[in-house]
Write a protein that holds these residues in place. Structure first.
Motif, PDB file in Angstrom:
ATOM      1  N   THR A  48      46.525  43.331  47.531  1.00  0.00           N
ATOM      2  CA  THR A  48      46.619  42.116  46.901  1.00  0.00           C
ATOM      3  C   THR A  48      45.767  41.285  46.445  1.00  0.00           C
ATOM      4  O   THR A  48      45.729  40.219  45.994  1.00  0.00           O
ATOM      5  N   ALA A  49      44.397  42.079  46.488  1.00  0.00           N
ATOM      6  CA  ALA A  49      43.298  41.119  46.156  1.00  0.00           C
ATOM      7  C   ALA A  49      43.277  40.795  44.561  1.00  0.00           C
ATOM      8  O   ALA A  49      42.561  39.769  44.188  1.00  0.00           O
ATOM      9  N   ARG A  50      44.000  41.450  43.799  1.00  0.00           N
ATOM     10  CA  ARG A  50      44.155  41.060  42.429  1.00  0.00           C
ATOM     11  C   ARG A  50      45.044  40.061  42.142  1.00  0.00           C
ATOM     12  O   ARG A  50      45.794  40.172  41.145  1.00  0.00           O
ATOM     13  N   ARG A  51      45.683  39.440  43.300  1.00  0.00           N
ATOM     14  CA  ARG A  51      46.962  38.501  43.219  1.00  0.00           C
ATOM     15  C   ARG A  51      48.189  39.135  42.978  1.00  0.00           C
ATOM     16  O   ARG A  51      49.126  38.301  42.681  1.00  0.00           O
ATOM     17  N   ARG A  52      48.092  40.330  43.100  1.00  0.00           N
ATOM     18  CA  ARG A  52      49.371  41.027  42.991  1.00  0.00           C
ATOM     19  C   ARG A  52      49.837  41.876  44.076  1.00  0.00           C
ATOM     20  O   ARG A  52      48.503  42.408  44.749  1.00  0.00           O
ATOM     21  N   THR A  58      47.941  53.632  42.623  1.00  0.00           N
ATOM     22  CA  THR A  58      48.177  53.720  41.352  1.00  0.00           C
ATOM     23  C   THR A  58      47.637  52.237  40.598  1.00  0.00           C
ATOM     24  O   THR A  58      48.189  51.864  39.754  1.00  0.00           O
ATOM     25  N   THR A  59      46.474  51.879  40.788  1.00  0.00           N
ATOM     26  CA  THR A  59      45.773  50.855  40.537  1.00  0.00           C
ATOM     27  C   THR A  59      44.452  51.132  40.105  1.00  0.00           C
ATOM     28  O   THR A  59      43.753  51.787  40.791  1.00  0.00           O
ATOM     29  N   PRO A  60      43.939  50.536  38.877  1.00  0.00           N
ATOM     30  CA  PRO A  60      42.863  51.041  38.320  1.00  0.00           C
ATOM     31  C   PRO A  60      41.649  50.473  38.900  1.00  0.00           C
ATOM     32  O   PRO A  60      40.980  49.549  38.285  1.00  0.00           O
ATOM     33  N   VAL A 143      40.881  44.000  55.721  1.00  0.00           N
ATOM     34  CA  VAL A 143      39.850  43.668  54.977  1.00  0.00           C
ATOM     35  C   VAL A 143      39.769  44.666  53.506  1.00  0.00           C
ATOM     36  O   VAL A 143      40.203  45.824  53.898  1.00  0.00           O
ATOM     37  N   GLN A 144      39.883  44.064  52.508  1.00  0.00           N
ATOM     38  CA  GLN A 144      39.932  44.725  51.346  1.00  0.00           C
ATOM     39  C   GLN A 144      38.621  44.401  50.544  1.00  0.00           C
ATOM     40  O   GLN A 144      38.301  43.562  50.410  1.00  0.00           O
ATOM     41  N   ILE A 145      38.082  45.623  50.192  1.00  0.00           N
ATOM     42  CA  ILE A 145      36.795  45.820  49.685  1.00  0.00           C
ATOM     43  C   ILE A 145      36.746  46.389  48.206  1.00  0.00           C
ATOM     44  O   ILE A 145      37.231  47.461  48.006  1.00  0.00           O
ATOM     45  N   LEU A 146      36.401  45.632  47.145  1.00  0.00           N
ATOM     46  CA  LEU A 146      36.587  45.980  45.744  1.00  0.00           C
ATOM     47  C   LEU A 146      35.062  46.227  45.069  1.00  0.00           C
ATOM     48  O   LEU A 146      34.468  45.290  45.575  1.00  0.00           O
ATOM     49  N   ARG A 147      35.007  47.305  44.751  1.00  0.00           N
ATOM     50  CA  ARG A 147      33.715  47.697  44.198  1.00  0.00           C
ATOM     51  C   ARG A 147      33.518  47.573  42.838  1.00  0.00           C
ATOM     52  O   ARG A 147      34.595  47.923  42.112  1.00  0.00           O
ATOM     53  N   GLY A 155      39.433  35.694  41.641  1.00  0.00           N
ATOM     54  CA  GLY A 155      38.563  34.426  42.077  1.00  0.00           C
ATOM     55  C   GLY A 155      37.459  34.249  41.330  1.00  0.00           C
ATOM     56  O   GLY A 155      37.248  34.071  40.237  1.00  0.00           O
ATOM     57  N   GLN A 156      36.258  34.086  42.121  1.00  0.00           N
ATOM     58  CA  GLN A 156      34.898  33.787  41.391  1.00  0.00           C
ATOM     59  C   GLN A 156      34.416  35.177  40.844  1.00  0.00           C
ATOM     60  O   GLN A 156      34.443  36.099  41.479  1.00  0.00           O
ATOM     61  N   ASN A 157      33.825  34.608  39.782  1.00  0.00           N
ATOM     62  CA  ASN A 157      32.962  35.945  38.928  1.00  0.00           C
ATOM     63  C   ASN A 157      31.783  36.508  39.710  1.00  0.00           C
ATOM     64  O   ASN A 157      30.981  35.773  40.391  1.00  0.00           O
TER      65      ASN A 157
END
Length: 753
Positions: A48-52, A58-60, A143-147, A155-157
């Motif tokens: 849900t880190a991308r607000r969805r 199947t998420t880029p 914990v969700q880690i986006l690289r 959220g913030q840039n």
């Protein structure tokens, strides 16, 4: 620190000492609109880190998701241990600050003026940028880690990545349930944590979680001439609590709040001069000592206290469109006192009769308040619509207050006193405002394109008073920066087991102001931007019992922010922009498998970094009073062109692997041995890459193991972290090595009810 609540929710926290090496409750399943948590749906990880609510397979996006149970099984109790549980992460802890880097980008130089390239979020709201990062992981859902750069919807840039730490939510009509976990370990460690879900009504629930730890320090510290050291040895006394409230008055409206209160007494951030750790250069070091064998003659102090409250409101219209608000407010105080030279050498005044001076040769002290307010408002289309969109606004306001009278003191001389001190007081407020949006369109049921953009306007100010070597100076400064970043991606589900994606994305880190040094106010530094290209393949094998992810990335950084010696006064640092392009590229792979009682996971990263062309003076070498222009030099023995050098804290290789096997003993009993190994390769602590000055940090090889016995709702676990007891420098700062944690072991007991 005066503690007061400003949003819905309040903390009523019982104080209890305790600790947890790393045992968390498995995250409960919750409705997607209730939190930023993940849930397992038909064996799939929902992120849900991308607000969805999106299926990770199947998420880029390149991401690692660790549930609360994963954190416990891998021995992850705080941010330091994440680097051994997921690829591409490096955490360098030098006490008051933690530099968290993803793919070589984050906050390689630590000061209040420099923004971080990796934003950490707690329950959806950004946390303090770089400080107060010792906050423990307890009652964590995941914990969700986006690289990679996060320049559009997250959220913030950020130019490096984002980390979302989500705690467990209350569950309406979920009954009275919770857990209690206690442990004992070496270094006289004892403690407990626990949480309870309170079903107050059919529309309202609360959850209370408590955490504590007490543990003696790792160090053997002696005073001058081998005398007994009377200062703090790094003895830890932590206590924290959280109260979460969830109200769902209608099927369409959900309101939740979470309030955290933390008092983290680290005792001391003990460090030792790099040359004392091991022989360097040609000549042997005669005063060799272990990282945990230290001599000091100055008192030490290390304490953080803060509170944070987050209010989330989600309203879903009949059409399925959601309006979501996330408000966060944090206020904290950090205090740090250190023996800055890391030795017990006592200064002696010259004269006929030597006079022993009562204070250390080089010392540091600061007492700083920080507060932060953030607000995000987002309009989201239904998740399953062929045409999806997000529209939102975001703002964050952060202010550092260096407390009067001049409670920031650096004494850099062997003769203490005002004539050798740099003192500072005043404020450094920062602000960032943004508007963002994203469109997604499914060209076919299996092929989807997404395009998003964000405009950000940032501002940083200084209102600072200084006593530099007893000379009063004032700095009232302001700088602004703005940027439009974007992301365009395509994702193709080739079949039920294979997904391919690719994207181009940009990111932005705002510019700022250098700390005032000298009679003239220093120049500001510009914003940093990145253009990133990435392609990946996510697949499933053996009837979805094996999952893999492979990705490659290439990042080109413009105006890359680095710190060098101040050209006008080289003994102080200054943040500048690299005029040439800096490149960071690499390859990542992750896999996990589960066959019956056997579970296995592995991750790796191969990285290459090249700093662009620019000239700099190493402030640790001979002083040079000739100009060294970052753009033109001229090149000489002191003014060096650092083109092609590695980025700091960016190892060429990281690797982690873990395995467990659940053995059924009968009568509802199981025995589960687990082992996890993490490798973080050698890395450079400065851009100058001078081995003789301790710049090369050796590889970290950490082996954790545990054996868990479970019968019904009771689990007893024997655990050990850093089983081989590797002693390694975790960071280099001011010529001092800060050690990673040595071997720890103990027993923990978990009771779920």
């Amino acid at each position: 620190m005066k503690v007061q609540g400003i949003f819905l929710g309040a903390s009523v926290l019982a104080l209890t000492f305790g600790s947890i090496a790393a045992q968390a409750q498995t995250a409960p399943s919750v409705p997607a609109d209730q939190s930023e948590q993940t849930a397992s749906q038909d064996g799939e990880v929902i992120v849900t880190a991308r607000r969805r609510s999106e299926n990770l397979s199947t998420t880029p996006v390149a991401a690692t998701v660790l549930s609360g149970a994963d954190l416990a099984n891998k021995g992850v109790a705080n941010v330091d241990a994440l680097q051994f549980a997921a690829p591409s992460i490096v955490v360098n802890n030098f006490g008051q600050g933690i530099d968290f880097n993803v793919r070589g980008i984050g906050k390689g130089e630590h000061n209040t003026q420099t923004a971080t390239g990796v934003i950490t979020y707690r329950d959806g709201a950004p946390t303090f940028p770089g400080y107060f990062q010792q906050e423990p992981y307890y009652d964590v859902a995941n914990v969700q880690i986006l690289r990679g750069p996060q320049g559009t919807t997250v959220g913030q840039n950020a130019t490096g990545g984002a980390v979302f730490v989500n705690s467990n939510d209350p569950i309406i009509n979920g009954g009275l349930h919770g857990y209690v976990n206690a442990n004992v370990g070496n270094y006289s460690e004892v403690g407990a944590q626990g949480a309870i879900n309170l079903p107050i009504s059919d529309t309202f629930a609360a959850r209370v979680a408590l955490y504590g730890t007490r543990r003696n320090g790792f160090y053997d510290i002696s005073g001058p001439g081998g005398t007994r050291y009377t200062g703090n040895n790094g003895d830890q006394r932590h206590i924290a609590g959280r109260i979460s409230l969830l109200w769902k008055p209608t099927a369409q409206l959900t309101i939740s709040s979470k309030t955290d209160l933390d008092y983290l007494d680290m005792g001391a951030y003990v460090a030792t001069p790099f040359q004392n750790y091991r022989p360097v250069g040609v000549a042997p070091v005669t005063q060799y000592s272990d990282l945990f064998d230290v001599s000091l003659n100055s008192p030490q102090e290390a304490r953080d206290k803060f509170y944070r409250t987050i209010l989330r409101v989600n309203y879903q219209f009949d059409s399925g469109i959601q309006l979501r608000s996330i408000t966060g407010y944090s206020r904290g105080n950090t205090k740090y006192r250190a023996d800055l030279d890391g030795t017990a050498r006592i200064a002696t005044a010259t004269g006929v009769t030597p006079v022993v001076l009562p204070t250390a040769d080089r010392t540091f002290f600061d007492n700083v308040n920080e507060r932060q307010l953030s607000q995000e408002l987002t309009l989201l289309s239904p998740d399953n619509a062929r045409l999806s969109y997000q529209l939102g606004v975001f703002g964050v306001w952060n202010k550092y207050n260096f407390l009067p009278p001049f409670q920031f003191v650096s004494d850099n001389s062997s003769l203490p006193g005002p004539g050798s001190e740099y003192r500072l007081q005043g404020t450094n407020p920062n602000r960032s405002l943004a508007v963002f949006g994203q469109l997604g369109f499914a060209l076919t049921p299996k092929l989807k394109v997404e395009v998003g953009g964000r405009y950000t306007a940032s501002r940083s100010e200084n209102d600072i008073q200084i006593l530099q070597f007893n000379t009063p100076l004032t700095a009232i400064q302001k700088t602004t920066s703005d940027n439009f970043s974007y992301k365009a991606s395509v994702g193709w589900e080739a079949n039920g087991n294979n997904y391919l994606y690719g994207f181009v994305a940009t990111g932005f880190k705002p510019g700022g102001l250098n700390p005032p040094v000298g009679l003239a106010a220093p120049d500001f530094f510009k914003e940093e931007t990145v253009t990133s290209y990435e392609a990946g393949w996510k697949s499933n094998f053996a009837d979805r019992k094996i999952r893999t992810t492979i990705s490659g990335f290439y990042n080109a950084y413009k105006d890359f922010q680095v710190i060098i010696a101040n050209p006008s006064l080289p003994v102080f640092g200054a943040q500048i922009n690299v005029p040439d392009t800096t490149k960071i590229y690499g390859f990542e792979a992750e896999a996990e498998a589960k066959f019956g009682g056997f579970a296995f996971n592995v991750g790796m990263n191969v990285l290459h970094s090249e700093i662009g062309s620019f000239f700099a003076l190493d402030p640790r070498g001979m002083l040079s009073f000739t100009p060294c222009n970052p753009n033109t030099g001229p090149a000489n023995t002191l003014c060096r062109n650092l083109k092609g050098n590695d980025q700091t804290y960016a190892p060429n290789f990281t690797f982690n692997v873990g395995a467990s096997y659940e053995i059924a003993l009968g009568d509802g009993m199981t025995l589960t041995p687990r082992a996890n190994y993490g490798h973080v390769g050698k890395q450079w602590a400065t851009l100058f890459q001078t081995r003789a000055l301790g710049d090369r940090l050796e590889a970290r090889d950490i082996l954790n193991a545990q054996v868990a016995f479970t019968k019904g709702s009771l689990t007893v676990t024997g655990y050990a972290t850093n089983l081989t007891n590797q002693h390694y420098p975790a960071a280099l700062n001011s010529g001092l090595y800060f050690a990673g944690a040595p071997r720890q072991y103990g027993l923990k007991v978990l009771k779920v009810f």
